[in-house]
Design a protein around this motif. Structure first.
Motif, PDB file in Angstrom:
ATOM      1  N   THR A  81      12.713  35.626 -37.578  1.00  0.00           N
ATOM      2  CA  THR A  81      12.893  35.778 -39.028  1.00  0.00           C
ATOM      3  C   THR A  81      11.554  36.142 -39.668  1.00  0.00           C
ATOM      4  O   THR A  81      10.503  35.800 -39.152  1.00  0.00           O
ATOM      5  N   ARG A  82      11.645  36.846 -40.776  1.00  0.00           N
ATOM      6  CA  ARG A  82      10.441  37.320 -41.465  1.00  0.00           C
ATOM      7  C   ARG A  82      10.236  36.625 -42.799  1.00  0.00           C
ATOM      8  O   ARG A  82       9.337  36.967 -43.547  1.00  0.00           O
ATOM      9  N   THR A  83      11.115  35.688 -43.139  1.00  0.00           N
ATOM     10  CA  THR A  83      11.042  34.998 -44.426  1.00  0.00           C
ATOM     11  C   THR A  83      10.398  33.628 -44.209  1.00  0.00           C
ATOM     12  O   THR A  83      10.743  32.954 -43.237  1.00  0.00           O
ATOM     13  N   PRO A  84       9.482  33.221 -45.103  1.00  0.00           N
ATOM     14  CA  PRO A  84       8.901  31.887 -44.942  1.00  0.00           C
ATOM     15  C   PRO A  84       9.995  30.806 -44.950  1.00  0.00           C
ATOM     16  O   PRO A  84      10.939  30.891 -45.729  1.00  0.00           O
ATOM     17  N   VAL A  99      15.899  39.176 -41.068  1.00  0.00           N
ATOM     18  CA  VAL A  99      16.055  38.935 -39.638  1.00  0.00           C
ATOM     19  C   VAL A  99      15.601  40.184 -38.882  1.00  0.00           C
ATOM     20  O   VAL A  99      16.154  41.271 -39.092  1.00  0.00           O
ATOM     21  N   ASP A 100      14.615  40.001 -38.031  1.00  0.00           N
ATOM     22  CA  ASP A 100      14.044  41.153 -37.329  1.00  0.00           C
ATOM     23  C   ASP A 100      14.702  41.301 -35.955  1.00  0.00           C
ATOM     24  O   ASP A 100      14.340  40.616 -35.004  1.00  0.00           O
ATOM     25  N   ILE A 101      15.676  42.199 -35.894  1.00  0.00           N
ATOM     26  CA  ILE A 101      16.428  42.434 -34.660  1.00  0.00           C
ATOM     27  C   ILE A 101      16.081  43.850 -34.193  1.00  0.00           C
ATOM     28  O   ILE A 101      16.052  44.764 -35.021  1.00  0.00           O
ATOM     29  N   PRO A 102      15.839  44.061 -32.908  1.00  0.00           N
ATOM     30  CA  PRO A 102      15.553  45.429 -32.466  1.00  0.00           C
ATOM     31  C   PRO A 102      16.678  46.369 -32.887  1.00  0.00           C
ATOM     32  O   PRO A 102      17.853  45.991 -32.841  1.00  0.00           O
ATOM     33  N   ALA A 120      20.311  50.500 -37.016  1.00  0.00           N
ATOM     34  CA  ALA A 120      21.608  50.883 -36.442  1.00  0.00           C
ATOM     35  C   ALA A 120      22.590  49.709 -36.506  1.00  0.00           C
ATOM     36  O   ALA A 120      23.792  49.900 -36.743  1.00  0.00           O
ATOM     37  N   VAL A 121      22.075  48.493 -36.356  1.00  0.00           N
ATOM     38  CA  VAL A 121      22.952  47.306 -36.443  1.00  0.00           C
ATOM     39  C   VAL A 121      23.555  47.224 -37.851  1.00  0.00           C
ATOM     40  O   VAL A 121      24.748  46.951 -38.022  1.00  0.00           O
ATOM     41  N   VAL A 122      22.733  47.507 -38.865  1.00  0.00           N
ATOM     42  CA  VAL A 122      23.234  47.467 -40.247  1.00  0.00           C
ATOM     43  C   VAL A 122      24.335  48.512 -40.451  1.00  0.00           C
ATOM     44  O   VAL A 122      25.352  48.251 -41.115  1.00  0.00           O
ATOM     45  N   LYS A 123      24.167  49.689 -39.863  1.00  0.00           N
ATOM     46  CA  LYS A 123      25.197  50.734 -40.017  1.00  0.00           C
ATOM     47  C   LYS A 123      26.515  50.267 -39.386  1.00  0.00           C
ATOM     48  O   LYS A 123      27.590  50.471 -39.947  1.00  0.00           O
ATOM     49  N   GLU A 124      26.417  49.603 -38.241  1.00  0.00           N
ATOM     50  CA  GLU A 124      27.635  49.126 -37.596  1.00  0.00           C
ATOM     51  C   GLU A 124      28.250  47.968 -38.398  1.00  0.00           C
ATOM     52  O   GLU A 124      29.465  47.901 -38.572  1.00  0.00           O
ATOM     53  N   LEU A 125      27.393  47.090 -38.928  1.00  0.00           N
ATOM     54  CA  LEU A 125      27.902  45.997 -39.782  1.00  0.00           C
ATOM     55  C   LEU A 125      28.668  46.579 -40.971  1.00  0.00           C
ATOM     56  O   LEU A 125      29.751  46.114 -41.328  1.00  0.00           O
ATOM     57  N   THR A 126      28.085  47.625 -41.579  1.00  0.00           N
ATOM     58  CA  THR A 126      28.723  48.237 -42.751  1.00  0.00           C
ATOM     59  C   THR A 126      30.091  48.799 -42.371  1.00  0.00           C
ATOM     60  O   THR A 126      31.075  48.633 -43.118  1.00  0.00           O
ATOM     61  N   SER A 127      30.175  49.426 -41.194  1.00  0.00           N
ATOM     62  CA  SER A 127      31.467  50.006 -40.794  1.00  0.00           C
ATOM     63  C   SER A 127      32.500  48.900 -40.566  1.00  0.00           C
ATOM     64  O   SER A 127      33.688  49.136 -40.600  1.00  0.00           O
ATOM     65  N   ARG A 128      32.011  47.650 -40.359  1.00  0.00           N
ATOM     66  CA  ARG A 128      32.935  46.522 -40.181  1.00  0.00           C
ATOM     67  C   ARG A 128      33.084  45.701 -41.468  1.00  0.00           C
ATOM     68  O   ARG A 128      33.517  44.547 -41.444  1.00  0.00           O
ATOM     69  N   ASN A 129      32.629  46.296 -42.582  1.00  0.00           N
ATOM     70  CA  ASN A 129      32.794  45.643 -43.889  1.00  0.00           C
ATOM     71  C   ASN A 129      31.938  44.394 -44.078  1.00  0.00           C
ATOM     72  O   ASN A 129      32.288  43.504 -44.861  1.00  0.00           O
TER      73      ASN A 129
END
Ligand SMILES: Cc1ncc(COP(=O)(O)O)c(C=O)c1O
Length: 396
Positions: free
Chosen positions: A314-317, A329-332, A336-345
């Motif tokens: 995580t990047r938040t204090p 949240v720093d995920i490799p 692209a993960v966000v784009k897939e999340l968006t496609s799943r609403n």
């Protein structure tokens, strides 16, 4: 445990079918916006030109009053602008960059739009100094505070930073600024509506923010507060007839500024956007930001717990007093993960160098946070995001 804030869910149509974890970017639209925009159209349709006298002309101040109650300002002390960039441009146009006190301080972790306006003041004689954060993410507060001295005219910074949701110790900044005779410009865009703000207690000189995010107010409604004791010293050169003492006298020649906060206005206001913005402000005022913050701290904790379970960085204090309403949240391959999340609403966003921004708000169910992390885990396990790796960029 009962969560009485969930009774507001029915006021937000998108929550019926979307996991809405993106209130740090665009808060969900309150159902009340339909009625607000209808009353705007009705007044225009039925009252015509009289609409100005029957509310429109004063809206930059009357709508601002709904913000004033959220930031600890008094009635009449907040004026509405189209956005933060315009509000800061008007404000800075009133400053005189006379050496030796002509320095503007800011840090590179801040939101770029304000930085662009600050940097543009070089043309007017400002000595603009950027304090680097090293990684462009963590707020270099010690260095910023150390840099405030007798050459500093303004120190400009956010209360909650947009990339990592770090909340800073603003009272420390103001203390140093007061001792050095400098002014403080605070951007509370990522705070108002989710974290308590108290402009008087903190003795802030200038404060700006907008409505798109936690206030659920939609685009076109930024706000500006100026400490009243400074009004007489400030005459913006970015101005217009709404800033005049007697606009309807239609006097020509140099402007005679109004004595109150309206001296920081300019031309005809963005009336429909102000109508739309009020629906969100009213709900936030009704609930109270303290109560929203209490829930936010509990739900951001829940985010951290899910991150830890999956070993996500995580990047938040983590310290409650140092964090805002988002957990980053720093995920490799987070983009692209966000784009897939968006496609799943499941709506989140990604900021380069930071990660995926995930934000519960007062209308969020705990089960939606769990569902967000379950979906991320599933995407990573099945590599479903990889099909998005070639696509570049994002529009939000
Ligand atoms: C801290 C902060 N300031 C300013 C802005 C935007 O400024 P403007 O209202 O000029 O678009 C944002 C985000 O949109 C932000 O996060």
């Amino acid at each position: 445990m009962t969560d009485d804030l969930l009774s507001y869910r029915s006021e937000f149509p998108i929550l019926e079918n979307t996991t809405y974890m993106i209130s740090h970017s665009l808060g969900a639209m309150p159902r009340g916006v339909y009625d607000k925009l209808r009353s705007y159209a009705d007044l225009w349709a039925t009252r015509g030109i009289r609409a100005w006298a029957e509310g429109w002309w004063n809206m930059p101040v009357t709508t601002g009053n709904l913000i004033a109650s959220l930031i600890g300002a008094a009635t009449g002390e907040v004026v509405m602008h189209q956005n933060v960039s315009v509000a800061v441009s008007v404000l800075l146009s009133a400053l005189d960059y006379k050496s030796p006190r002509n320095r503007i301080l800011y840090c590179d972790a801040d939101f770029p739009t304000v930085i662009y306006v600050l940097e543009s003041q070089r043309k007017r004689g400002a000595d603009v100094m950027c304090i680097p954060s090293g990684n462009g993410l963590d707020v270099p507060l010690d260095a910023l505070v150390d840099a405030i001295d007798e050459r500093t005219l303004v120190v400009s910074l956010s209360y909650v930073f947009f990339k990592n949701s770090e909340k800073i110790d603003i009272e420390r900044v103001v203390r140093k600024a007061r001792a050095a005779g400098a002014l403080v410009l605070l951007d509370v865009y990522q705070a108002t509506g989710i974290v308590p703000v108290d402009v008087k207690k903190w003795d802030i000189d200038f404060l700006v923010g907008g409505s798109v995010k936690w206030l659920c107010g939609g685009p076109g409604a930024g706000y500006l507060y100026v400490k009243p004791s400074l009004y007489q010293k400030l005459e913006p050169s970015v101005t217009g007839w709404m800033a005049h003492e007697h606009p309807f006298a239609f006097e020509t020649g140099p402007i005679k500024f109004a004595g109150d906060s309206t001296r920081f206005l300019h031309g005809s206001p963005q009336i429909p956007a102000l109508y739309a913005a009020e629906a969100g402000y009213e709900i936030i005022n009704q609930i109270g930001v303290e109560k929203i913050r209490e829930k936010s701290l509990r739900q951001t904790d829940l985010n951290f717990r899910f991150c830890d379970q999956s070993d996500y960085r995580t990047r938040t204090p983590r310290e409650p007093k140092r964090r805002g309403g988002t957990v980053v949240v720093d995920i490799p391959q987070g983009d692209a993960v966000v784009k897939e999340l968006t496609s799943r609403n499941v709506l989140t966003d990604y900021r380069p160098g930071a990660g995926i921004r995930i934000s519960p708000h007062f209308y969020t169910l705990d089960s939606e946070i769990e569902a967000t992390f379950d979906t991320i885990r599933d995407i990573l396990e099945t590599k479903a995001h990889e099909k998005h790796l070639q696509q570049r960029g994002s529009l939000y």
